[in-house]
Design an enzyme around this catalytic site. Structure first.
Site, PDB file in Angstrom:
ATOM      1  N   PHE A  75     -25.849 -31.345  12.137  1.00 21.94           N
ATOM      2  CA  PHE A  75     -26.354 -30.004  12.469  1.00 21.94           C
ATOM      3  C   PHE A  75     -26.224 -29.715  13.964  1.00 21.94           C
ATOM      4  O   PHE A  75     -27.072 -29.044  14.545  1.00 21.94           O
ATOM      5  CB  PHE A  75     -27.807 -29.847  12.002  1.00 21.94           C
ATOM      6  CG  PHE A  75     -28.011 -30.236  10.561  1.00 21.94           C
ATOM      7  CD1 PHE A  75     -27.348 -29.550   9.558  1.00 21.94           C
ATOM      8  CD2 PHE A  75     -28.829 -31.297  10.226  1.00 21.94           C
ATOM      9  CE1 PHE A  75     -27.518 -29.923   8.227  1.00 21.94           C
ATOM     10  CE2 PHE A  75     -28.995 -31.674   8.901  1.00 21.94           C
ATOM     11  CZ  PHE A  75     -28.346 -30.975   7.903  1.00 21.94           C
ATOM     12  N   GLY A 112     -20.601 -34.066   5.759  1.00 20.28           N
ATOM     13  CA  GLY A 112     -21.280 -33.646   4.537  1.00 20.28           C
ATOM     14  C   GLY A 112     -20.823 -32.274   4.091  1.00 20.28           C
ATOM     15  O   GLY A 112     -21.263 -31.754   3.070  1.00 20.28           O
ATOM     16  N   LEU A 143     -12.233 -21.287   0.732  1.00 21.22           N
ATOM     17  CA  LEU A 143     -11.235 -22.264   0.293  1.00 21.22           C
ATOM     18  C   LEU A 143     -11.726 -23.123  -0.861  1.00 21.22           C
ATOM     19  O   LEU A 143     -10.935 -23.612  -1.656  1.00 21.22           O
ATOM     20  CB  LEU A 143     -10.832 -23.162   1.473  1.00 21.22           C
ATOM     21  CG  LEU A 143     -10.259 -22.394   2.673  1.00 21.22           C
ATOM     22  CD1 LEU A 143      -9.977 -23.350   3.822  1.00 21.22           C
ATOM     23  CD2 LEU A 143      -8.989 -21.652   2.269  1.00 21.22           C
ATOM     24  N   THR A 166     -18.005 -26.349  -2.354  1.00 17.97           N
ATOM     25  CA  THR A 166     -18.537 -26.848  -1.079  1.00 17.97           C
ATOM     26  C   THR A 166     -18.997 -25.684  -0.191  1.00 17.97           C
ATOM     27  O   THR A 166     -19.936 -25.839   0.587  1.00 17.97           O
ATOM     28  CB  THR A 166     -17.498 -27.711  -0.347  1.00 17.97           C
ATOM     29  OG1 THR A 166     -16.280 -26.978  -0.214  1.00 17.97           O
ATOM     30  CG2 THR A 166     -17.229 -28.998  -1.110  1.00 17.97           C
ATOM     31  N   LYS A 199     -12.606 -17.933   7.646  1.00 17.40           N
ATOM     32  CA  LYS A 199     -13.554 -17.951   8.760  1.00 17.40           C
ATOM     33  C   LYS A 199     -14.517 -19.121   8.528  1.00 17.40           C
ATOM     34  O   LYS A 199     -14.639 -19.607   7.401  1.00 17.40           O
ATOM     35  CB  LYS A 199     -14.341 -16.643   8.816  1.00 17.40           C
ATOM     36  CG  LYS A 199     -13.472 -15.408   9.104  1.00 17.40           C
ATOM     37  CD  LYS A 199     -14.312 -14.127   9.089  1.00 17.40           C
ATOM     38  CE  LYS A 199     -13.444 -12.905   9.399  1.00 17.40           C
ATOM     39  NZ  LYS A 199     -14.227 -11.633   9.273  1.00 17.40           N
ATOM     40  N   GLY A 200     -15.214 -19.523   9.583  1.00 23.44           N
ATOM     41  CA  GLY A 200     -16.138 -20.655   9.441  1.00 23.44           C
ATOM     42  C   GLY A 200     -17.344 -20.297   8.596  1.00 23.44           C
ATOM     43  O   GLY A 200     -17.820 -19.163   8.611  1.00 23.44           O
ATOM     44  N   GLY A 210     -20.035 -22.871   8.052  1.00 17.81           N
ATOM     45  CA  GLY A 210     -21.065 -23.900   8.155  1.00 17.81           C
ATOM     46  C   GLY A 210     -22.376 -23.413   8.736  1.00 17.81           C
ATOM     47  O   GLY A 210     -23.414 -24.035   8.534  1.00 17.81           O
ATOM     48  N   GLU A 211     -22.346 -22.317   9.470  1.00 16.30           N
ATOM     49  CA  GLU A 211     -23.545 -21.928  10.208  1.00 16.30           C
ATOM     50  C   GLU A 211     -24.119 -20.576   9.822  1.00 16.30           C
ATOM     51  O   GLU A 211     -25.306 -20.333   9.990  1.00 16.30           O
ATOM     52  CB  GLU A 211     -23.247 -21.977  11.717  1.00 16.30           C
ATOM     53  CG  GLU A 211     -23.023 -23.422  12.148  1.00 16.30           C
ATOM     54  CD  GLU A 211     -22.439 -23.580  13.537  1.00 16.30           C
ATOM     55  OE1 GLU A 211     -23.230 -23.657  14.481  1.00 16.30           O
ATOM     56  OE2 GLU A 211     -21.204 -23.642  13.662  1.00 16.30           O
TER      57      GLU A 211
END
Lengths: 707, 333
Positions: A236, A463, A589, A593, A660-661, A663-664
């Site tokens: 994180f 992860g 993608l 996940t 685009k990202g 994770g956040e």
């Protein structure tokens, strides 16, 4: 709960490649291997908030059975400069904050190391300390830059005049305390030196970066250092920069000539691995009677340490979000005697969008416009701060789609009217944004004569599913079946790659993987009939040029969060009934996940809104909640019906994958959606996170207190 | 961790003898708190006497209509026991409100009673604490104390007892059975834990070397309803900000038996005798319930940052009294 996908997934929902290894314990983490002759190290945190170490009574400890060494500033290896003062460990007697490591004890077992570390007597010359952040702290200053390289101050137009002239003016200050990353796997490393140099198994978000920093600290050529981060139990952001375990284990290994293992105890994390800095955020919005914004100011006050400047860039999202012809966004910071803050999931956006989106909710109430509609009315044509057009901006679609899925239409805007006994319920909405970031990466693609492929890149799967998604990207670029592709990652022996951070991993690594695989495919296609040599064919790629390009577009992901909460007016307890997020993040993608990333971020946002409470103890200079029993990360029972969706978005200005990202962005806006729902439920506007019962209850009216 | 010796006797007398022979030795049951404290350096017993092989894990009905819960009966087993669920729901609910399933599977009845405060200063050996090091001072009084006591605290200690189970036992008039080198004795749960006074290092009246062998529950009053309610920062796995246990009978619209206890407010489970005084024989109305709660909480002396616990405890008590009274009335109708 989330939808179950069929187990025989199409590539777009491919199953996590390391799932079996992880659930069976086969996956080896940083301290899951014990090299022959391995010793165990335990660091000693400083017991004063500021001062100097005047004596370390190591001799008493060295007599204990099993103790091999005590490293202090007096005998530890001298380190080179790595441009990160948090890693200048055991180099001088200065104690910049409580919990700063002042010694390391090395012993034959973890138990002996820990007992000796606890018993080690250290004398200090303490000085007065100052650990209290306040909006009027006399030592506040305006830094040059905030985190991410953003200018600390940006101004457009004439905010003061426009604000003063606005028919509707909102002026509200929002505060939040420190937050702690607390990944499941604490920061840990195993290190040894041999003829080939230094090898470190490290729990990090980027082995290439850790290698580069260790090379500078230990004054070694990069080739003589190997860092392996094959499996990482979360980070994180707190493992995005190299952390003390790798450095201390390597120092202790050099000092003793033996392999050394070091895992931080949970209670050491808050002072040693960064935190989300507390913020005091003043938001002022001047608007027309219909809610159209003319003036917007977001002024952020935050803290850093005396070790290193880190400025949470909480005013930055206001530069992107809404129409605001007159705007001022500022950051001021004070260096206190506290641990050094750092990255925690969506630094800047998570904290800044709490304040901005709570303020938007207050504005909606003030002008009597539905909060979804208010945001739609303030959609800008171009990025307000840069004037650049957006490469794509899906916020409006996210808001509309989310409102439809959530059942927002017909919502009664009145607060405090949905009562069932002691419990009031309400709903809230907030927008989310996160920038599109990308860094140069290398990768290689190898075709073997048997028709199989190997992709190599020093990516880190913390992860997120990077192993799985990179295989998908490779298979697609190669035009090959997914199961013919093997991915090797998590070692600095592989092609150099940037950290898993800034939601940029998939874009950065994936671009290089795509480039290598496309080139390999072209090579193979140029001579379709040929038999590959026994050693196969390998193609290497580097995206230095592509990733370094500047674009004439503002590139951001967007999202919308909807929350339903119940507020118990008898206890002040808030429980979330529903959370729903809709995201516009380019091409998704891997649905499986990606969903995990979104709902994980939303869960963390729930903690930020309601449960994660950290107290800086003014007399000791310590974070008081230092274990998972007292620092309340949401548990399963707190996490309700939680849904993540995304809209189709085709953005040609991103990368070959069109992504685009992700994770956040899930954490961004979640806290505001929940806080706004709390207000809608009970009519109380509490501008201080987290919304715990001690803060909320005194503001509520309950049946029991009624006459 | 300090090295320690370990024995696992099979007979109760043996276990007691081990403790008598080894000063500083400790009994080990579920270990869910003791082992943590050993890791933190808060305690370092030279000998652990594991109670796991003793025949003390049963739950049995007694001839007088009560229940005897063995000292090493697991929290999860007690919570799930059919007699506990039907006749002592307050106990089952309190147990299930505590900790997490994994912890409840390990934690025992005796160990739960003896668990120590989660005051952050008590658990942090780098700070003073009168409970851990008598005479060293109490930083919690001026420091971080949102979770700490509002009733019965002293200048020396503002810790709270963390148990949920013990609060239910206090309301059930349960008794703790103790066995020492000199024989057996019985102590009411309400007298088992101490107030801190000037000896906060002593949590309970257990004498050195005494072993809890079990907890005896009397037969519940005829027609009694009971329940437990707990407020906390998150929905599970959090200690009580405040909690309330209640055993109640209502006859002809008036309160009969009323046993009320608070958790999370004091150094011990807080049996609300002043409230009970108001309740007994009074009309079972919201007005009575408010008066009862206020009578008890008038003694509260909140610290700087935990004043919210007083209205919280009041609301919990009034709410639970109202709910059980309505159920009792509905059942009678």
């Amino acid at each position: 709960m989330t939808r179950h996908e069929p187990a025989t997934a199409q590539p777009r929902a491919a199953v996590r490649r390391d799932a079996r290894q992880k659930v069976t314990g086969e996956a080896r983490y940083a301290v899951d291997r014990t090299p022959p002759g391995c010793l165990h190290a335990c660091p000693v945190p400083a017991a004063v908030a500021r001062g100097r170490v005047t004596a370390v009574h190591a001799d008493e400890i060295l007599r204990r059975p099993g103790v091999h060494a005590v490293l202090t500033h007096e005998n530890a290896p001298r380190l080179g400069d790595a441009d990160d003062p948090t890693l200048a460990l055991l180099q001088e007697d200065r104690v910049p904050h409580r919990g700063w490591f002042v010694a390391v004890v090395v012993a034959d077992t973890p138990e002996n190391a820990r007992a000796a570390a606890d018993a080690l007597r250290i004398d200090y010359a303490p000085s007065e300390h100052d650990v209290r952040l306040s909006a009027d702290h006399p030592r506040l200053y305006t830094p040059e830059k905030a985190n991410g390289g953003h200018p600390a101050v940006r101004e457009r137009g004439d905010f003061d005049t426009a604000f003063a002239a606005s028919p509707v003016r909102l002026d509200a200050t929002y505060t939040m305390g420190a937050l702690h990353n607390h990944p499941m796997e604490p920061h840990a490393a195993t290190a040894w030196w041999d003829d080939d140099g230094l090898t470190v198994y490290d729990s990090s978000q980027g082995a290439t970066t850790v290698r580069d920093v260790l090379a500078r600290l230990f004054r070694q050529p990069q080739q003589r250092i190997t860092v392996v981060s094959a499996y990482v139990g979360g980070g994180f952001g707190s493992k995005g920069t190299p952390r003390p375990p790798a450095v201390l284990a390597a120092m202790a290994a050099r000092h003793t000539g033996r392999p050394v293992r070091l895992a931080l105890p949970r209670r050491d994390l808050p002072a040693a691995v960064g935190h989300r800095a507390p913020t005091v955020q003043r938001v002022r919005i001047g608007a027309a009677a219909d809610g159209t914004i003319s003036a917007l100011a977001h002024d952020v006050v935050t803290q850093t340490s005396t070790v290193k400047e880190f400025v949470e860039q909480a005013a930055v999202p206001a530069r992107t979000m809404y129409t605001s012809p007159h705007s001022r966004t500022t950051h001021r910071v004070v260096a206190l005697d506290v641990p050094t803050p750092s990255w925690m999931r969506a630094p800047g956006e998570a904290s800044g969008m709490y304040a901005l989106e709570a303020a938007m909710d207050e504005l909606a109430e003030a002008v009597g416009v539905d909060p979804v509609e208010l945001r739609l009315r303030n959609e800008p044509d171009a990025e307000p701060d840069s004037g650049k057009p957006f490469s794509s901006r899906g916020l409006a679609e996210c808001l509309r789609d989310g409102a439809r899925r959530f059942g927002w239409a017909g919502r009664d805007p009145r607060p405090g009217v949905r009562r069932d006994g002691d419990v009031l319920s309400g709903t809230g909405v907030a927008a989310a944004t996160y920038p599109v970031l990308v860094s140069p990466s290398r990768a290689s693609a190898h075709a073997a004569p048997d028709g199989r492929f190997v992709v190599r890149v020093d990516a880190t799967d913390i992860g997120t599913g990077a192993r799985t998604v990179l295989a998908q990207i490779a298979a697609e670029a190669l035009g090959a079946p997914l199961d013919s592709v093997r991915v090797e990652l998590g070692s600095s022996r592989l092609p150099d790659a940037p950290v898993a951070g800034g939601s940029s991993g998939t874009a950065s690594w994936g671009w290089a993987v795509h480039k290598a695989c496309a080139a390999l495919r072209a090579t193979l296609a140029s001579d379709p009939g040929r038999t590959l040599p026994p050693e196969g064919v390998t193609v290497e790629a580097d995206t230095k040029e592509e990733a370094g390009r500047t674009y004439p577009y503002a590139r951001h992901a967007f999202g919308a969060h909807f929350a339903e909460v119940r507020v118990d007016t008898a206890t002040g307890e808030v429980r979330v009934g529903r959370l729903l997020g809709v995201y516009a993040v380019g091409r998704v993608l891997n649905a499986r996940t990606a969903r995990s990333q979104f709902i994980g971020g939303m869960t963390m946002g729930l903690g930020m809104a309601l449960t994660e409470h950290s107290t800086m103890d003014p007399s000791f200079g310590d974070f008081r909640e230092r274990d998972l029993a007292s620092y309340h990360v949401p548990v399963c029972a707190d996490v309700p019906d939680i849904e993540a969706h995304w809209v189709e978005e085709h953005d040609p200005h991103l990368n070959p994958m069109g992504s685009k990202g992700i994770g956040e962005i899930g954490i961004v806006g979640t806290a505001a959606a929940i806080a706004n729902a709390v207000h809608h439920a009970c009519g109380v506007r509490l501008r201080d996170l987290p919304l715990t019962p001690d803060r909320l209850l005194p503001l509520l009216t309950t049946r029991a207190s009624a006459p | 961790m300090k090295p320690f010796a370990y024995v696992r006797p099979e007979r109760t007398e043996e276990a007691v003898a081990h403790l008598a022979a080894h000063p500083g030795a400790r009994f080990l049951a579920g270990g869910t708190n003791l082992v943590d404290l050993m890791k933190l350096g808060v305690t370092g017993p030279p000998l652990l006497v594991d109670l796991g092989a003793l025949p003390l894990d049963g739950v049995a009905e007694t001839p007088d209509g009560g229940l005897l819960v063995g000292a090493t009966a697991r929290n999860s087993d007690v919570a799930a026991h059919p007699v506990v669920r039907t006749r002592y729901p307050v106990l089952s609910q309190a147990l299930l409100a505590g900790a997490s399933p994994q912890l409840r599977n390990a934690a025992t009845t005796g160990g739960n009673l003896l668990q120590r405060t989660r005051c952050p200063y008590f658990q942090d050996t780098s700070t003073p604490c009168n409970k851990r090091v008598p005479g060293s001072g109490c930083p919690a009084r001026e420091g971080v104390h949102r979770d700490l006591a509002v009733l019965g605290h002293s200048a020396h200690c503002v810790a709270t007892h963390p148990s949920d189970m013990a609060v239910a036992l206090a309301a059930l008039d349960a008794e703790v059975r103790l066995r020492g080198a000199d024989g057996e004795r019985t102590v009411p749960v309400t007298a088992f834990h101490r107030l801190p006074g000037d000896r906060p290092d002593l949590d309970t009246v257990v004498a050195p070397g005494e072993l809890i062998t079990g907890v005896a529950l009397p037969a519940p009053p005829p027609g009694a309803l009971s329940a437990y309610r707990k407020a906390r920062d998150r929905a599970s796995y959090a200690f009580a900000l405040a909690s309330v246990a209640l055993v109640l009978t209502v006859e002809d619209g008036r309160v009969g038996h009323a046993a009320l206890a608070f958790g999370g407010l004091a150094h011990k489970p807080w049996r609300a005798r002043a409230a009970e005084e108001v309740l007994r024989g009074a009309p079972a109305t919201a007005e009575t319930f408010r008066r009862a709660a206020d009578a008890e909480l008038a003694a509260a002396e909140p610290l700087r940052d935990n004043g919210f616990k007083v209205p919280l405890a009041r609301n919990l008590a009034v709410g639970l009294l109202g709910d059980l009274a309505s159920r009792a009335t509905a059942a009678a109708a």
